[in-house]
Write a protein that holds these residues in place. Structure first.
Motif, PDB file in Angstrom:
ATOM      1  N   THR A 165     -13.152   8.064   4.838  1.00 22.97           N
ATOM      2  CA  THR A 165     -12.281   7.057   4.485  1.00 22.97           C
ATOM      3  C   THR A 165     -12.956   6.399   3.119  1.00 22.97           C
ATOM      4  O   THR A 165     -13.973   6.437   2.735  1.00 22.97           O
ATOM      5  CB  THR A 165     -12.470   5.797   5.514  1.00 22.97           C
ATOM      6  OG1 THR A 165     -11.608   6.080   6.794  1.00 22.97           O
ATOM      7  CG2 THR A 165     -11.754   4.379   5.115  1.00 22.97           C
TER       8      THR A 165
ATOM      9  N   GLN B 295      -4.358   6.324   7.557  1.00 27.25           N
ATOM     10  CA  GLN B 295      -4.857   4.540   7.659  1.00 27.25           C
ATOM     11  C   GLN B 295      -6.409   4.774   7.764  1.00 27.25           C
ATOM     12  O   GLN B 295      -6.975   5.717   7.787  1.00 27.25           O
ATOM     13  CB  GLN B 295      -4.282   4.036   8.951  1.00 27.25           C
ATOM     14  CG  GLN B 295      -2.769   3.712   9.029  1.00 27.25           C
ATOM     15  CD  GLN B 295      -2.304   2.668   7.882  1.00 27.25           C
ATOM     16  OE1 GLN B 295      -3.182   2.104   7.284  1.00 27.25           O
ATOM     17  NE2 GLN B 295      -1.219   3.164   7.240  1.00 27.25           N
TER      18      GLN B 295
ATOM     19  N   SER C 217      -2.787  11.756   3.525  1.00 24.97           N
ATOM     20  CA  SER C 217      -3.632  10.522   3.845  1.00 24.97           C
ATOM     21  C   SER C 217      -3.506   9.978   5.161  1.00 24.97           C
ATOM     22  O   SER C 217      -2.351  10.333   5.729  1.00 24.97           O
ATOM     23  CB  SER C 217      -3.662   9.708   2.745  1.00 24.97           C
ATOM     24  OG  SER C 217      -2.602   8.724   2.870  1.00 24.97           O
TER      25      SER C 217
ATOM     26  N   ARG D 126       0.816  -1.316   0.057  1.00 23.91           N
ATOM     27  CA  ARG D 126       0.019  -0.080  -0.102  1.00 23.91           C
ATOM     28  C   ARG D 126       0.924   1.208   0.001  1.00 23.91           C
ATOM     29  O   ARG D 126       1.349   1.621   1.047  1.00 23.91           O
ATOM     30  CB  ARG D 126      -0.982   0.001   1.183  1.00 23.91           C
ATOM     31  CG  ARG D 126      -1.792   1.059   1.411  1.00 23.91           C
ATOM     32  CD  ARG D 126      -2.495   1.200   2.706  1.00 23.91           C
ATOM     33  NE  ARG D 126      -3.239   2.378   3.176  1.00 23.91           N
ATOM     34  CZ  ARG D 126      -2.908   3.396   3.655  1.00 23.91           C
ATOM     35  NH1 ARG D 126      -1.633   3.319   4.140  1.00 23.91           N
ATOM     36  NH2 ARG D 126      -3.792   4.148   4.190  1.00 23.91           N
TER      37      ARG D 126
ATOM     38  N   GLU E  81      -6.846   1.170   0.779  1.00 25.46           N
ATOM     39  CA  GLU E  81      -7.734   2.003   1.434  1.00 25.46           C
ATOM     40  C   GLU E  81      -7.306   3.239   2.364  1.00 25.46           C
ATOM     41  O   GLU E  81      -6.140   3.102   2.843  1.00 25.46           O
ATOM     42  CB  GLU E  81      -8.797   1.328   2.524  1.00 25.46           C
ATOM     43  CG  GLU E  81      -9.808   0.402   1.721  1.00 25.46           C
ATOM     44  CD  GLU E  81     -10.447  -0.525   2.760  1.00 25.46           C
ATOM     45  OE1 GLU E  81     -10.477  -0.176   3.919  1.00 25.46           O
ATOM     46  OE2 GLU E  81     -11.169  -1.465   2.094  1.00 25.46           O
ATOM     47  N   TYR E  82      -7.664   4.513   2.318  1.00 25.64           N
ATOM     48  CA  TYR E  82      -6.810   5.725   2.882  1.00 25.64           C
ATOM     49  C   TYR E  82      -8.085   6.401   3.566  1.00 25.64           C
ATOM     50  O   TYR E  82      -9.347   6.602   3.134  1.00 25.64           O
ATOM     51  CB  TYR E  82      -6.522   6.404   1.697  1.00 25.64           C
ATOM     52  CG  TYR E  82      -5.194   5.641   1.186  1.00 25.64           C
ATOM     53  CD1 TYR E  82      -3.881   5.705   1.331  1.00 25.64           C
ATOM     54  CD2 TYR E  82      -5.394   4.590   0.103  1.00 25.64           C
ATOM     55  CE1 TYR E  82      -2.768   5.175   0.722  1.00 25.64           C
ATOM     56  CE2 TYR E  82      -4.322   4.130  -0.890  1.00 25.64           C
ATOM     57  CZ  TYR E  82      -3.222   4.496  -0.263  1.00 25.64           C
ATOM     58  OH  TYR E  82      -2.130   3.496  -0.950  1.00 25.64           O
ATOM     59  N   SER E  83      -7.535   7.430   4.452  1.00 19.62           N
ATOM     60  CA  SER E  83      -8.642   8.236   5.109  1.00 19.62           C
ATOM     61  C   SER E  83      -8.117   9.842   4.862  1.00 19.62           C
ATOM     62  O   SER E  83      -6.810   9.821   4.599  1.00 19.62           O
ATOM     63  CB  SER E  83      -8.772   7.914   6.431  1.00 19.62           C
ATOM     64  OG  SER E  83      -7.641   8.259   7.336  1.00 19.62           O
TER      65      SER E  83
ATOM     66  N   HIS F 266       2.273   5.121   0.097  1.00 15.53           N
ATOM     67  CA  HIS F 266       1.943   6.404   1.066  1.00 15.53           C
ATOM     68  C   HIS F 266       1.383   7.176   0.135  1.00 15.53           C
ATOM     69  O   HIS F 266       1.781   7.357  -1.050  1.00 15.53           O
ATOM     70  CB  HIS F 266       2.925   6.775   1.605  1.00 15.53           C
ATOM     71  CG  HIS F 266       2.749   8.236   2.427  1.00 15.53           C
ATOM     72  ND1 HIS F 266       1.722   7.829   3.466  1.00 15.53           N
ATOM     73  CD2 HIS F 266       3.316   9.289   2.344  1.00 15.53           C
ATOM     74  CE1 HIS F 266       1.824   9.351   3.953  1.00 15.53           C
ATOM     75  NE2 HIS F 266       2.538  10.051   3.114  1.00 15.53           N
TER      76      HIS F 266
ATOM     77  N   ARG G 203     -11.835   3.695  -0.802  1.00 14.39           N
ATOM     78  CA  ARG G 203     -10.715   2.957  -1.445  1.00 14.39           C
ATOM     79  C   ARG G 203     -10.368   3.842  -2.800  1.00 14.39           C
ATOM     80  O   ARG G 203     -11.309   4.310  -3.411  1.00 14.39           O
ATOM     81  CB  ARG G 203     -11.648   1.933  -1.772  1.00 14.39           C
ATOM     82  CG  ARG G 203     -10.949   0.941  -2.426  1.00 14.39           C
ATOM     83  CD  ARG G 203     -11.595  -0.534  -2.523  1.00 14.39           C
ATOM     84  NE  ARG G 203     -11.868  -1.015  -1.297  1.00 14.39           N
ATOM     85  CZ  ARG G 203     -13.206  -1.500  -0.957  1.00 14.39           C
ATOM     86  NH1 ARG G 203     -14.066  -1.322  -2.049  1.00 14.39           N
ATOM     87  NH2 ARG G 203     -13.394  -1.987   0.172  1.00 14.39           N
TER      88      ARG G 203
END
Length: 403
Positions: free
Chosen positions: A324, A317, A315, A309, A340-342, A311, A326
């Motif tokens: 959040t 986790q 963003s 994943r 998936e990121y927030s 970086h 995808r």
């Protein structure tokens, strides 16, 4: 520099999308670290073209065609060897799991060192008059060894996995050494050994690997001129133990009177590249999915192969920040998903996404799957903020790949 400050510095909105951006200042900093190792030990470091092959930047890295410190390149094919000879200069080292007759004749005309993956290929090609093909250069030959020592790399990238086809194992090497070793006046004597066991790993792993190399192959090293430590060395990563690396090099030099080579691809351009992409749409499934103008399958294949994943600047986790989602590519592959990121706020079409550490492997592995155009290539300096478009791709780049 934190993510917010970096994005302010980069100003991604000004660049074409998608694009790879390579920071020449970061390349120079990495090259300086590598040169420190060379100056301290006398080892020679080569650029592994499989990891980074942006030849517009070669003058920064090459002591032959520019102001850089590196002694040459390692190649795995005739085309890589030609790029090394024509654009980088210096020494050209070649290795492949197997060579065809055609490949060998092309590579012999370009290379200084050719490393074979088996005694049988060495025996096959030493019957050819390769030295006449190489003209005035001294062509040296080596064998790749497998010390059967793994340091926890992901299986697909582990050269010493139980099923590995790479390198000659100790028992096979011993069985063949006397039978295939040529006389002193042979036209293709064996000059060195090569091993590659690491993947994004440190000097501690190298130290343990060298113990295995000495255990299984130490008796042969006294007859060699050089030993190539291969790649996978994370030399320019923060916290890497440079002192231990130098001790490892010096130990093998002094004990066996060898010239040491290293072939880091990743360390040369580590943290020097970025992939800028744009949000095209946000759809709802089990959670929001942001569709980007790039693709994991076509432009970041290691995301699916490793898998990993990458970086994304700004963003967090999943669940760490307020929204959040995808991130996914725009190809037709159902699994073209980056991860998936927030984010602090929901993404909208037109927003820029910047992926970190994308100069290594991603740039050389890109494809035109689905007819997706390759990302443009940008040269940028974080020191001066000067930038230029090195290459943009168009229809003919897709069309001319096929007949």
């Amino acid at each position: 520099m934190n993510d917010v400050d970096f994005l302010r510095s980069l100003k991604p909105a000004r660049f074409p999308s998608p694009c790879f951006i390579v920071d020449e200042a970061r390349l120079r900093a990495n090259a300086a670290i590598l040169d420190t190792v060379q100056r301290r030990t006398g080892a020679k470091i080569l650029l592994a073209l499989k990891g980074f092959a942006m030849w517009d930047m070669f003058p920064i890295l090459s002591r032959s065609c520019g102001s850089g410190p590196l002694y040459g390149c390692c190649a795995s094919s005739p085309d890589e060897a030609r790029l090394a000879r024509e654009q980088f200069g210096g020494e050209v080292h070649a290795f492949a799991a197997a060579f065809s007759d055609t490949d060998m004749r092309e590579i012999a005309a370009l290379a200084d060192h050719i490393v074979f993956n088996s005694f049988s290929q060495w025996r096959q090609f030493r019957e050819l008059d390769l030295k006449s093909v190489s003209q005035c250069r001294t062509l040296q030959f080596g064998l790749r060894i497998n010390p059967e020592h793994s340091e926890g790399a992901v299986a697909i990238y582990n050269p010493c996995s139980p099923q590995s086809r790479l390198g000659i194992r100790p028992d096979i090497f011993a069985d063949n050494w006397q039978r295939f070793s040529p006389p002193a006046d042979d036209k293709a004597p064996l000059s060195g050994l090569h091993f590659h066991t690491l993947c994004e790993q440190g000097a501690e792993e190298l130290d343990r690997t060298l113990n295995a190399v000495e255990k299984h192959f130490g008796s042969y090293l006294n007859e060699m001129q050089w030993l190539n430590f291969g790649g996978g060395h994370h030399i320019t990563k923060s916290g890497y133990n440079l002192d231990l690396l130098c001790r490892c090099i010096e130990r093998m030099q002094k004990r066996y009177d060898l010239q040491i080579y290293l072939e880091p691809g990743e360390a040369v351009a580590l943290n020097a590249g970025y992939l800028v992409s744009t949000v095209l749409d946000v759809i709802m499934a089990d959670k929001p999915i942001a569709i980007l103008d790039t693709s994991a399958a076509a432009h970041m294949p290691d995301v699916l192969e490793m898998p990993y994943r990458p970086h994304v600047f700004g963003s967090g986790q999943p669940g760490e920040k307020s929204w959040t989602c995808r991130l996914a590519g725009k190809s037709c592959l159902a699994g073209d998903v980056i991860g998936e990121y927030s984010f602090d706020a929901s993404l909208r079409p037109g927003d820029k996404i910047v992926f970190a550490d994308m100069a290594i492997y991603s740039m050389v592995k890109t494809t035109t799957f689905n007819g997706l155009r390759l990302p443009s290539i940008i040269r940028w300096s974080s020191d001066t903020d000067c930038w230029s478009v090195v290459r943009q791709f168009a229809y003919r780049d897709f069309m001319e790949r096929l007949s």
